[in-house]
Motif scaffolding. Structure first.
Motif, mmCIF file in Angstrom:
data_model
loop_
_atom_site.group_PDB
_atom_site.id
_atom_site.type_symbol
_atom_site.label_atom_id
_atom_site.label_comp_id
_atom_site.label_asym_id
_atom_site.label_seq_id
_atom_site.Cartn_x
_atom_site.Cartn_y
_atom_site.Cartn_z
ATOM 1 N N TRP A 245 0.675 -1.136 -0.099
ATOM 2 C CA TRP A 245 -0.512 0.245 0.009
ATOM 3 C C TRP A 245 0.548 1.189 0.493
ATOM 4 C CZ3 TRP A 245 -5.455 -0.783 -0.116
ATOM 5 C CH2 TRP A 245 -5.575 -1.257 0.131
ATOM 6 N N ARG A 246 0.621 2.230 -0.641
ATOM 7 C CA ARG A 246 0.935 3.571 -0.262
ATOM 8 C C ARG A 246 -0.158 3.836 0.640
ATOM 9 N NH1 ARG A 246 0.857 6.326 -5.871
ATOM 10 N NH2 ARG A 246 -1.769 6.121 -5.428
ATOM 11 N N VAL A 247 0.530 4.427 2.263
ATOM 12 C CA VAL A 247 -0.035 5.157 3.286
ATOM 13 C C VAL A 247 0.126 6.687 3.406
ATOM 14 C CG1 VAL A 247 -0.865 4.111 5.533
ATOM 15 C CG2 VAL A 247 0.256 2.272 3.942
ATOM 16 N N SER A 248 -0.420 7.391 4.114
ATOM 17 C CA SER A 248 -0.475 8.710 4.527
ATOM 18 C C SER A 248 -1.426 9.064 5.714
ATOM 19 C CB SER A 248 -0.708 8.978 3.420
ATOM 20 O OG SER A 248 -2.389 9.872 2.791
ATOM 21 N N TYR A 249 -0.981 9.561 6.279
ATOM 22 C CA TYR A 249 -1.556 9.906 7.735
ATOM 23 C C TYR A 249 -1.743 11.946 8.100
ATOM 24 C CZ TYR A 249 -2.917 10.628 12.723
ATOM 25 O OH TYR A 249 -3.537 11.297 14.014
ATOM 26 N N THR A 250 -2.824 12.543 7.793
ATOM 27 C CA THR A 250 -3.384 13.111 7.939
ATOM 28 C C THR A 250 -4.237 13.681 8.922
ATOM 29 O OG1 THR A 250 -3.224 13.471 5.541
ATOM 30 C CG2 THR A 250 -4.342 14.998 6.923
ATOM 31 N N LYS A 251 -3.593 14.997 9.720
ATOM 32 C CA LYS A 251 -3.625 15.575 10.693
ATOM 33 C C LYS A 251 -4.859 16.465 10.850
ATOM 34 C CE LYS A 251 -0.470 15.706 13.788
ATOM 35 N NZ LYS A 251 0.418 15.175 15.367
ATOM 36 N N PRO A 252 -5.244 17.336 11.725
ATOM 37 C CA PRO A 252 -5.065 18.916 11.434
ATOM 38 C C PRO A 252 -4.179 19.735 12.670
ATOM 39 C CG PRO A 252 -7.020 18.034 13.516
ATOM 40 C CD PRO A 252 -6.668 16.402 12.404
ATOM 41 N N ASP A 253 -3.685 20.369 12.125
ATOM 42 C CA ASP A 253 -2.940 21.661 12.938
ATOM 43 C C ASP A 253 -4.033 21.925 14.495
ATOM 44 O OD1 ASP A 253 -3.442 23.927 11.393
ATOM 45 O OD2 ASP A 253 -1.774 24.159 10.443
ATOM 46 N N TYR A 254 -3.604 23.045 14.557
ATOM 47 C CA TYR A 254 -4.055 24.073 15.500
ATOM 48 C C TYR A 254 -5.058 25.030 15.538
ATOM 49 C CZ TYR A 254 -1.210 28.005 14.814
ATOM 50 O OH TYR A 254 -0.366 28.874 14.561
ATOM 51 N N THR A 255 -5.093 24.819 13.764
ATOM 52 C CA THR A 255 -5.749 26.285 13.139
ATOM 53 C C THR A 255 -7.258 25.617 12.454
ATOM 54 O OG1 THR A 255 -4.233 26.255 11.119
ATOM 55 C CG2 THR A 255 -3.843 27.779 13.169
ATOM 56 N N GLU A 256 -7.296 24.708 12.174
ATOM 57 C CA GLU A 256 -7.590 23.508 11.636
ATOM 58 C C GLU A 256 -8.106 22.676 12.458
ATOM 59 O OE1 GLU A 256 -5.351 22.392 7.637
ATOM 60 O OE2 GLU A 256 -4.850 21.351 9.070
ATOM 61 N N SER A 257 -9.900 22.084 12.425
ATOM 62 C CA SER A 257 -11.026 21.165 12.662
ATOM 63 C C SER A 257 -11.095 20.031 11.780
ATOM 64 C CB SER A 257 -12.142 21.673 13.802
ATOM 65 O OG SER A 257 -12.844 22.704 12.584
ATOM 66 N N PHE A 258 -10.197 18.787 11.394
ATOM 67 C CA PHE A 258 -10.600 18.132 10.952
ATOM 68 C C PHE A 258 -10.740 16.380 11.569
ATOM 69 C CE2 PHE A 258 -7.438 18.923 8.507
ATOM 70 C CZ PHE A 258 -6.507 18.176 8.486
ATOM 71 N N PRO A 259 -10.653 15.147 10.865
ATOM 72 C CA PRO A 259 -11.223 14.273 11.611
ATOM 73 C C PRO A 259 -9.485 13.546 11.051
ATOM 74 C CG PRO A 259 -13.232 13.482 10.691
ATOM 75 C CD PRO A 259 -12.344 15.292 10.146
ATOM 76 N N ALA A 260 -8.507 13.581 11.948
ATOM 77 C CA ALA A 260 -7.090 12.693 11.051
ATOM 78 C C ALA A 260 -7.946 11.742 10.787
ATOM 79 C CB ALA A 260 -6.171 12.469 12.879
ATOM 80 N N TYR A 261 -7.010 11.156 9.584
ATOM 81 C CA TYR A 261 -7.300 9.703 9.337
ATOM 82 C C TYR A 261 -6.104 9.253 7.811
ATOM 83 C CZ TYR A 261 -7.078 12.555 4.678
ATOM 84 O OH TYR A 261 -7.030 14.105 3.868
ATOM 85 N N PHE A 262 -5.805 7.586 7.390
ATOM 86 C CA PHE A 262 -5.090 7.357 7.421
ATOM 87 C C PHE A 262 -5.455 7.161 5.362
ATOM 88 C CE2 PHE A 262 -4.591 6.211 11.548
ATOM 89 C CZ PHE A 262 -3.420 5.536 11.946
ATOM 90 N N GLU A 263 -4.516 7.025 5.122
ATOM 91 C CA GLU A 263 -5.535 6.684 3.003
ATOM 92 C C GLU A 263 -4.405 5.852 3.184
ATOM 93 O OE1 GLU A 263 -6.612 8.610 -0.643
ATOM 94 O OE2 GLU A 263 -5.762 10.480 0.996
ATOM 95 N N PHE A 264 -4.880 4.547 2.795
ATOM 96 C CA PHE A 264 -4.867 3.739 1.594
ATOM 97 C C PHE A 264 -4.569 3.596 0.286
ATOM 98 C CE2 PHE A 264 -5.553 2.865 6.062
ATOM 99 C CZ PHE A 264 -3.749 1.988 6.969
ATOM 100 N N ARG A 265 -4.030 3.278 -0.861
ATOM 101 C CA ARG A 265 -3.786 3.682 -2.040
ATOM 102 C C ARG A 265 -2.973 2.444 -2.953
ATOM 103 N NH1 ARG A 265 -6.553 7.935 -4.701
ATOM 104 N NH2 ARG A 265 -6.284 9.476 -3.600
ATOM 105 N N LYS A 266 -3.806 1.283 -3.588
ATOM 106 C CA LYS A 266 -3.046 0.592 -4.218
ATOM 107 C C LYS A 266 -1.806 0.925 -4.556
ATOM 108 C CE LYS A 266 -4.132 -3.217 -7.441
ATOM 109 N NZ LYS A 266 -5.850 -3.574 -8.113
ATOM 110 N N LYS A 267 -0.499 0.190 -4.618
ATOM 111 C CA LYS A 267 0.320 0.839 -5.148
ATOM 112 C C LYS A 267 0.319 0.363 -6.917
ATOM 113 C CE LYS A 267 3.851 0.713 -2.103
ATOM 114 N NZ LYS A 267 5.274 0.067 -1.628
#
Length: 100
Positions: free
Chosen positions: A78-100
């Motif tokens: 998998w190609r994997v990324s993790y995204t979380k908000p910084d202190y100025t943002e408000s969205f749920p943290a998430y992982f994205e799994f993409r087929k290579k």
């Protein structure tokens, strides 16, 4: 003599550290959310499912780094990324799994 870990050994070392139940939860969440070549998995959904299926608590999960699964899944193709908000943002943290 103990040798230093190499970058190629990270995934194997992590799989020995992260409980099977946590990997199973990620597998389930990826399968449930997979469409069009990728799956977006919310961190909170993973935490709730781990709480429902194991005796691990939230503090232990974070303290022991059990959500740091990126290298394990990269080694599985998998190609994997993790995204979380910084202190100025408000969205749920998430992982994205993409087929290579």
């Amino acid at each position: 003599m103990t040798k230093p870990i190499s970058p190629d050994d990270i995934a194997e070392a992590k799989i020995g550290h992260i409980p099977e139940a946590v990997v199973a939860v990620f597998n389930k969440m990826i399968a449930l959310n997979y469409t069009g070549g990728s799956a977006t998995v919310r961190q909170e959904d993973v935490l709730k499912e781990i709480a429902n299926t194991t005796t691990l608590d939230r503090g232990e999960i974070f303290d022991k780094g059990y959500l740091n699964v990126e290298e394990i899944f990269r080694a599985a193709g998998w190609r994997v990324s993790y995204t979380k908000p910084d202190y100025t943002e408000s969205f749920p943290a998430y992982f994205e799994f993409r087929k290579k």
